[in-house]
Design a protein around this motif. Structure first.
Motif, PDB file in Angstrom:
ATOM      1  N   LEU A  72      -8.763  19.050 -31.042  1.00  0.00           N
ATOM      2  CA  LEU A  72      -9.182  20.097 -31.974  1.00  0.00           C
ATOM      3  C   LEU A  72      -7.974  20.505 -32.805  1.00  0.00           C
ATOM      4  CD1 LEU A  72     -11.479  22.122 -32.809  1.00  0.00           C
ATOM      5  CD2 LEU A  72     -10.515  23.680 -31.108  1.00  0.00           C
ATOM      6  N   ARG A  73      -8.121  20.516 -34.120  1.00  0.00           N
ATOM      7  CA  ARG A  73      -7.025  20.863 -35.022  1.00  0.00           C
ATOM      8  C   ARG A  73      -7.566  21.679 -36.188  1.00  0.00           C
ATOM      9  NH1 ARG A  73      -4.982  18.724 -31.314  1.00  0.00           N
ATOM     10  NH2 ARG A  73      -3.220  17.269 -31.220  1.00  0.00           N
ATOM     11  N   LEU A  74      -6.659  22.446 -36.790  1.00  0.00           N
ATOM     12  CA  LEU A  74      -6.951  23.140 -38.041  1.00  0.00           C
ATOM     13  C   LEU A  74      -5.877  22.724 -39.039  1.00  0.00           C
ATOM     14  CD1 LEU A  74      -8.797  25.203 -39.454  1.00  0.00           C
ATOM     15  CD2 LEU A  74      -7.174  26.974 -38.799  1.00  0.00           C
ATOM     16  N   PHE A  75      -6.291  22.055 -40.127  1.00  0.00           N
ATOM     17  CA  PHE A  75      -5.373  21.520 -41.118  1.00  0.00           C
ATOM     18  C   PHE A  75      -5.408  22.386 -42.371  1.00  0.00           C
ATOM     19  CE2 PHE A  75      -6.583  17.850 -38.528  1.00  0.00           C
ATOM     20  CZ  PHE A  75      -5.345  17.272 -38.276  1.00  0.00           C
ATOM     21  N   ASN A  76      -4.225  22.481 -43.043  1.00  0.00           N
ATOM     22  CA  ASN A  76      -4.172  23.151 -44.343  1.00  0.00           C
ATOM     23  C   ASN A  76      -4.432  22.145 -45.461  1.00  0.00           C
ATOM     24  OD1 ASN A  76      -1.775  21.708 -44.577  1.00  0.00           O
ATOM     25  ND2 ASN A  76      -0.469  23.485 -44.137  1.00  0.00           N
ATOM     26  N   GLY A  77      -4.275  22.573 -46.709  1.00  0.00           N
ATOM     27  CA  GLY A  77      -4.585  21.702 -47.830  1.00  0.00           C
ATOM     28  C   GLY A  77      -3.696  20.492 -47.930  1.00  0.00           C
ATOM     29  N   ALA A  78      -2.491  20.549 -47.371  1.00  0.00           N
ATOM     30  CA  ALA A  78      -1.575  19.410 -47.395  1.00  0.00           C
ATOM     31  C   ALA A  78      -1.803  18.459 -46.231  1.00  0.00           C
ATOM     32  CB  ALA A  78      -0.130  19.918 -47.371  1.00  0.00           C
ATOM     33  N   GLY A  79      -2.836  18.686 -45.430  1.00  0.00           N
ATOM     34  CA  GLY A  79      -3.109  17.829 -44.284  1.00  0.00           C
ATOM     35  C   GLY A  79      -2.214  18.079 -43.106  1.00  0.00           C
ATOM     36  N   GLN A  80      -1.571  19.264 -43.043  1.00  0.00           N
ATOM     37  CA  GLN A  80      -0.673  19.599 -41.942  1.00  0.00           C
ATOM     38  C   GLN A  80      -1.383  20.515 -40.954  1.00  0.00           C
ATOM     39  OE1 GLN A  80       2.390  21.493 -44.212  1.00  0.00           O
ATOM     40  NE2 GLN A  80       3.492  19.581 -44.624  1.00  0.00           N
ATOM     41  N   PRO A  81      -1.230  20.281 -39.646  1.00  0.00           N
ATOM     42  CA  PRO A  81      -1.824  21.200 -38.669  1.00  0.00           C
ATOM     43  C   PRO A  81      -1.092  22.529 -38.659  1.00  0.00           C
ATOM     44  CG  PRO A  81      -0.533  19.500 -37.568  1.00  0.00           C
ATOM     45  CD  PRO A  81      -0.558  19.125 -39.020  1.00  0.00           C
ATOM     46  N   VAL A  82      -1.830  23.619 -38.523  1.00  0.00           N
ATOM     47  CA  VAL A  82      -1.242  24.956 -38.520  1.00  0.00           C
ATOM     48  C   VAL A  82      -1.054  25.415 -37.079  1.00  0.00           C
ATOM     49  CG1 VAL A  82      -2.351  25.479 -40.716  1.00  0.00           C
ATOM     50  CG2 VAL A  82      -3.471  26.136 -38.594  1.00  0.00           C
ATOM     51  N   PRO A  83      -0.118  26.334 -36.805  1.00  0.00           N
ATOM     52  CA  PRO A  83       0.045  26.868 -35.446  1.00  0.00           C
ATOM     53  C   PRO A  83      -1.228  27.579 -34.991  1.00  0.00           C
ATOM     54  CG  PRO A  83       1.940  27.411 -36.819  1.00  0.00           C
ATOM     55  CD  PRO A  83       0.911  26.850 -37.737  1.00  0.00           C
ATOM     56  N   MET A  84      -1.639  27.335 -33.740  1.00  0.00           N
ATOM     57  CA  MET A  84      -2.909  27.883 -33.267  1.00  0.00           C
ATOM     58  C   MET A  84      -2.859  28.105 -31.762  1.00  0.00           C
ATOM     59  SD  MET A  84      -5.274  24.464 -33.574  1.00  0.00           S
ATOM     60  CE  MET A  84      -4.874  22.998 -32.607  1.00  0.00           C
ATOM     61  N   ALA A  85      -3.791  28.928 -31.297  1.00  0.00           N
ATOM     62  CA  ALA A  85      -3.954  29.214 -29.871  1.00  0.00           C
ATOM     63  C   ALA A  85      -5.442  29.297 -29.580  1.00  0.00           C
ATOM     64  CB  ALA A  85      -3.252  30.511 -29.481  1.00  0.00           C
ATOM     65  N   LEU A  86      -5.787  29.030 -28.329  1.00  0.00           N
ATOM     66  CA  LEU A  86      -7.186  29.034 -27.903  1.00  0.00           C
ATOM     67  C   LEU A  86      -7.448  30.307 -27.103  1.00  0.00           C
ATOM     68  CD1 LEU A  86      -9.458  26.913 -28.308  1.00  0.00           C
ATOM     69  CD2 LEU A  86      -9.053  26.202 -25.945  1.00  0.00           C
ATOM     70  N   ALA A  87      -8.595  30.940 -27.364  1.00  0.00           N
ATOM     71  CA  ALA A  87      -8.929  32.187 -26.668  1.00  0.00           C
ATOM     72  C   ALA A  87     -10.431  32.263 -26.480  1.00  0.00           C
ATOM     73  CB  ALA A  87      -8.434  33.403 -27.457  1.00  0.00           C
ATOM     74  N   GLY A  88     -10.849  32.985 -25.455  1.00  0.00           N
ATOM     75  CA  GLY A  88     -12.265  33.235 -25.245  1.00  0.00           C
ATOM     76  C   GLY A  88     -12.770  34.301 -26.199  1.00  0.00           C
ATOM     77  N   ALA A  89     -14.055  34.294 -26.437  1.00  0.00           N
ATOM     78  CA  ALA A  89     -14.648  35.293 -27.322  1.00  0.00           C
ATOM     79  C   ALA A  89     -14.813  36.608 -26.583  1.00  0.00           C
ATOM     80  CB  ALA A  89     -15.996  34.810 -27.845  1.00  0.00           C
ATOM     81  N   ALA A  90     -14.815  37.690 -27.353  1.00  0.00           N
ATOM     82  CA  ALA A  90     -14.936  39.018 -26.755  1.00  0.00           C
ATOM     83  C   ALA A  90     -16.356  39.254 -26.270  1.00  0.00           C
ATOM     84  CB  ALA A  90     -14.547  40.089 -27.771  1.00  0.00           C
ATOM     85  N   ALA A  91     -16.470  39.951 -25.151  1.00  0.00           N
ATOM     86  CA  ALA A  91     -17.787  40.320 -24.649  1.00  0.00           C
ATOM     87  C   ALA A  91     -18.387  41.403 -25.542  1.00  0.00           C
ATOM     88  CB  ALA A  91     -17.683  40.823 -23.217  1.00  0.00           C
ATOM     89  N   ALA A  92     -19.690  41.422 -25.609  1.00  0.00           N
ATOM     90  CA  ALA A  92     -20.366  42.448 -26.397  1.00  0.00           C
ATOM     91  C   ALA A  92     -20.089  43.821 -25.804  1.00  0.00           C
ATOM     92  CB  ALA A  92     -21.865  42.180 -26.430  1.00  0.00           C
ATOM     93  N   PRO A  93     -19.865  44.837 -26.648  1.00  0.00           N
ATOM     94  CA  PRO A  93     -19.569  46.167 -26.102  1.00  0.00           C
ATOM     95  C   PRO A  93     -20.743  46.711 -25.296  1.00  0.00           C
ATOM     96  CG  PRO A  93     -19.994  46.270 -28.462  1.00  0.00           C
ATOM     97  CD  PRO A  93     -19.906  44.816 -28.109  1.00  0.00           C
ATOM     98  N   ALA A  94     -20.409  47.332 -24.179  1.00  0.00           N
ATOM     99  CA  ALA A  94     -21.455  47.889 -23.322  1.00  0.00           C
ATOM    100  C   ALA A  94     -22.035  49.140 -23.971  1.00  0.00           C
ATOM    101  CB  ALA A  94     -20.876  48.226 -21.954  1.00  0.00           C
ATOM    102  N   PRO A  95     -23.358  49.295 -23.988  1.00  0.00           N
ATOM    103  CA  PRO A  95     -23.964  50.495 -24.577  1.00  0.00           C
ATOM    104  C   PRO A  95     -23.610  51.736 -23.778  1.00  0.00           C
ATOM    105  CG  PRO A  95     -25.613  49.164 -23.427  1.00  0.00           C
ATOM    106  CD  PRO A  95     -24.358  48.352 -23.452  1.00  0.00           C
ATOM    107  N   GLU A  96     -23.398  52.843 -24.485  1.00  0.00           N
ATOM    108  CA  GLU A  96     -23.007  54.099 -23.855  1.00  0.00           C
ATOM    109  C   GLU A  96     -24.026  55.192 -24.175  1.00  0.00           C
ATOM    110  OE1 GLU A  96     -18.129  53.598 -23.776  1.00  0.00           O
ATOM    111  OE2 GLU A  96     -19.069  54.929 -25.250  1.00  0.00           O
ATOM    112  N   ALA A  97     -24.045  56.184 -23.324  1.00  0.00           N
ATOM    113  CA  ALA A  97     -24.916  57.349 -23.523  1.00  0.00           C
ATOM    114  C   ALA A  97     -24.175  58.585 -23.044  1.00  0.00           C
ATOM    115  CB  ALA A  97     -26.243  57.199 -22.765  1.00  0.00           C
ATOM    116  N   SER A  98     -24.446  59.714 -23.696  1.00  0.00           N
ATOM    117  CA  SER A  98     -23.795  60.981 -23.348  1.00  0.00           C
ATOM    118  C   SER A  98     -24.770  61.889 -22.614  1.00  0.00           C
ATOM    119  CB  SER A  98     -23.270  61.680 -24.606  1.00  0.00           C
ATOM    120  OG  SER A  98     -22.278  60.896 -25.239  1.00  0.00           O
TER     121      SER A  98
END
Length: 499
Positions: A72-98
């Motif tokens: 897996l790569r992300l290239f810029n317009g010159a065909g060069q790979p950019v610095p990157m890191a892999l991360a999990g997606a954020a969980a959906a915020p838990a609903p709250e009530a007052s």
């Protein structure tokens, strides 16, 4: 006299073979060329943000050939790979009530000895009375049990027994004395006798008459209760002997954390006739190595229930490993059609999947609907260089390739946990994806092939290499024998030529 030059054909053949293998390996693992990847998707960046993130779509996940996302790569317009890191997606915020709870004052004698920041409430006689439609909690000591001495409010009770959800935090609705820090202690009990501490906070109200420029209140107004379950409990709030008026408290309840929405892709199932005429056993070849979180199987027809086992392996020479077992069904209950949920696979990375129906059932009358579910993943990157930017995935021979991902702490200055989820989100244009060999049926619709019982491709390749190696050795032996015979003939003819 002509001088013969012996050509070392075995060495030439070996050198040519090595060169060919090296050329093939280089052609199949050229990770620096965007054209070598199976899919290339344009990425539209957010404005004026060097650090951004992009969510990986299903079209990318179903083409990765490395379980660690190494291809897996992300290239810029010159065909060069950019610095990157892999991360999990954020969980959906838990609903709250007052929930607002009224405060029932706890009364005590004004002559009772107190310590700073706490009230001497242990060992006291406690009773709850109804006075003019209001509930009053009163405590008595041996010195005041029989006489009505001057009384002051020492604390307050909150009735939290009816709260069904955990409590994340609470805020006090209280009037504070000016210029005096007040320590509030929060405790919980089920029987109004045994108390356990939950939290405490210090609040301060400046005297507006002497310091008009000072803020109204200082301190942590929100008391963190760490998602504590208070169902069936009372709360006790105490503040020593300070002159505090507590009217009530607002408690914020929260549900359990909402699971992250998974990325889904459907399998294009072959006809049931391709499964060796065995309706109880479906063996599928997957064209990717991405870890699979769950498998959703919907049997054909109506009012169908089939217990199944799911097994997996990476090639035919491996034994099958059990991944999960469940009951898949589709039936009408109460006039509404219901179907079984996905079968959890725990992030298994396999290239072949077997779905076995219980032998006590008829099996599948037709090929079921099968959907793959992946855990959401996002790519955090530094938008270095000029656009356009391209997300590329799927590289042949990338199973053991080295990862190109940096740690998040190296990519994001002063990184804090979950900080990547606050970065601007770049967008992928899947509709303009450039796919080598054309898209599979419907973009993220994965073409699943039925695995036959013949010789696997891996075995065929290994046997081919073995046969080619034996043939090369035989050719080398024949050439060596021929060179030896020619040398012997030349040696025998040499004295005659000299005479």
């Amino acid at each position: 006299m002509k001088k013969s030059v012996a050509l070392n054909l075995p060495l030439v053949l070996a050198t040519a073979a090595l060169s060919l293998c090296a050329g093939v390996a280089q052609a199949t693992t050229d990770a620096s060329s965007p054209a070598a990847y199976a899919i290339r998707i344009p990425v539209a960046l957010a404005a004026d943000a060097p650090l951004q993130r992009v969510a990986l779509p299903a079209e990318v996940l179903v083409r990765l050939q490395s379980p660690g996302y190494a291809d897996l790569r992300l290239f810029n317009g010159a065909g060069q790979p950019v610095p990157m890191a892999l991360a999990g997606a954020a969980a959906a915020p838990a609903p709250e009530a007052s929930v607002v709870l009224p405060a029932y004052p706890i009364l005590g004698s004004a002559t009772m000895a107190t310590t700073a920041g706490s009230a001497p409430l242990e060992g006291l006689s406690l009773r709850i009375e109804e006075r003019q439609g209001q509930r009053v909690v009163q405590i008595d000591t041996p010195s005041t049990a029989g006489a009505q001495a001057a009384q002051v409010v020492r604390g307050a009770l909150l009735d939290a027994r009816g709260l069904q959800q955990p409590v994340a935090r609470m805020a006090l609705d209280a009037d504070l004395p000016a210029g005096q820090p007040v320590t509030f202690q929060v405790q919980a009990s089920q029987d109004l006798k045994t108390w356990r501490p939950l939290a405490e906070t210090v609040l301060y109200r400046a005297d507006a008459a002497t310091t008009p420029a000072a803020p109204g209140r200082l301190g942590a107004e929100q008391i963190d209760l760490h998602r504590t379950s208070l169902q069936g409990h009372y709360l006790r709030v105490t503040w020593g002997d300070a002159a505090v008026t507590l009217r009530g408290a607002t408690l914020v309840t929260t549900h359990s954390a909402v699971a992250r929405e998974r990325v889904s892709a459907r399998l294009a199932m072959p006809p049931l006739t391709q499964f060796q005429a065995q309706p109880r056993e479906l063996v599928l070849a997957l064209p990717f190595a991405t870890p699979v979180a769950a498998l959703a199987i919907t049997p054909p027809g109506s009012n169908v229930l089939i217990p199944v086992r799911v097994l997996g392996r990476n090639h035919r020479e491996q034994p099958w490993s059990p991944l999960a077992s469940a009951v898949v069904y589709k039936m009408v209950l109460g006039g509404k059609e219901q179907a079984s949920g996905p079968i959890e696979l725990g992030g298994a990375s396999v290239r072949e999947v077997k779905i076995e129906a219980d032998p006590k059932t008829p099996g599948f009358a037709a090929a079921p609907e099968v959907a793959l579910q992946f855990e959401p993943v996002q790519l955090v990157f530094l938008a270095s260089g000029q656009g356009p930017f391209t997300l590329a995935a799927g590289l042949t021979g990338a199973t053991g390739a080295a990862s190109a991902f940096l740690p998040l702490a190296s990519l994001v200055p002063g990184y804090q946990p979950q900080q990547e989820n606050s970065l601007p989100l770049a967008q992928v244009d899947v509709a303009r994806a450039d796919i080598t060999g054309g898209p599979p049926a419907g973009g993220a619709l994965v073409p699943a092939a039925a695995v036959s019982s013949g010789v696997s491709l891996r075995s065929a390749v290994l046997w081919g290499v073995l046969v080619a190696g034996v043939a090369a050795l035989a050719l080398m032996a024949w050439l060596l024998l021929r060179q030896t015979q020619q040398a012997d003939k030349q040696a025998a003819a040499a004295p005659t030529d000299a005479a």
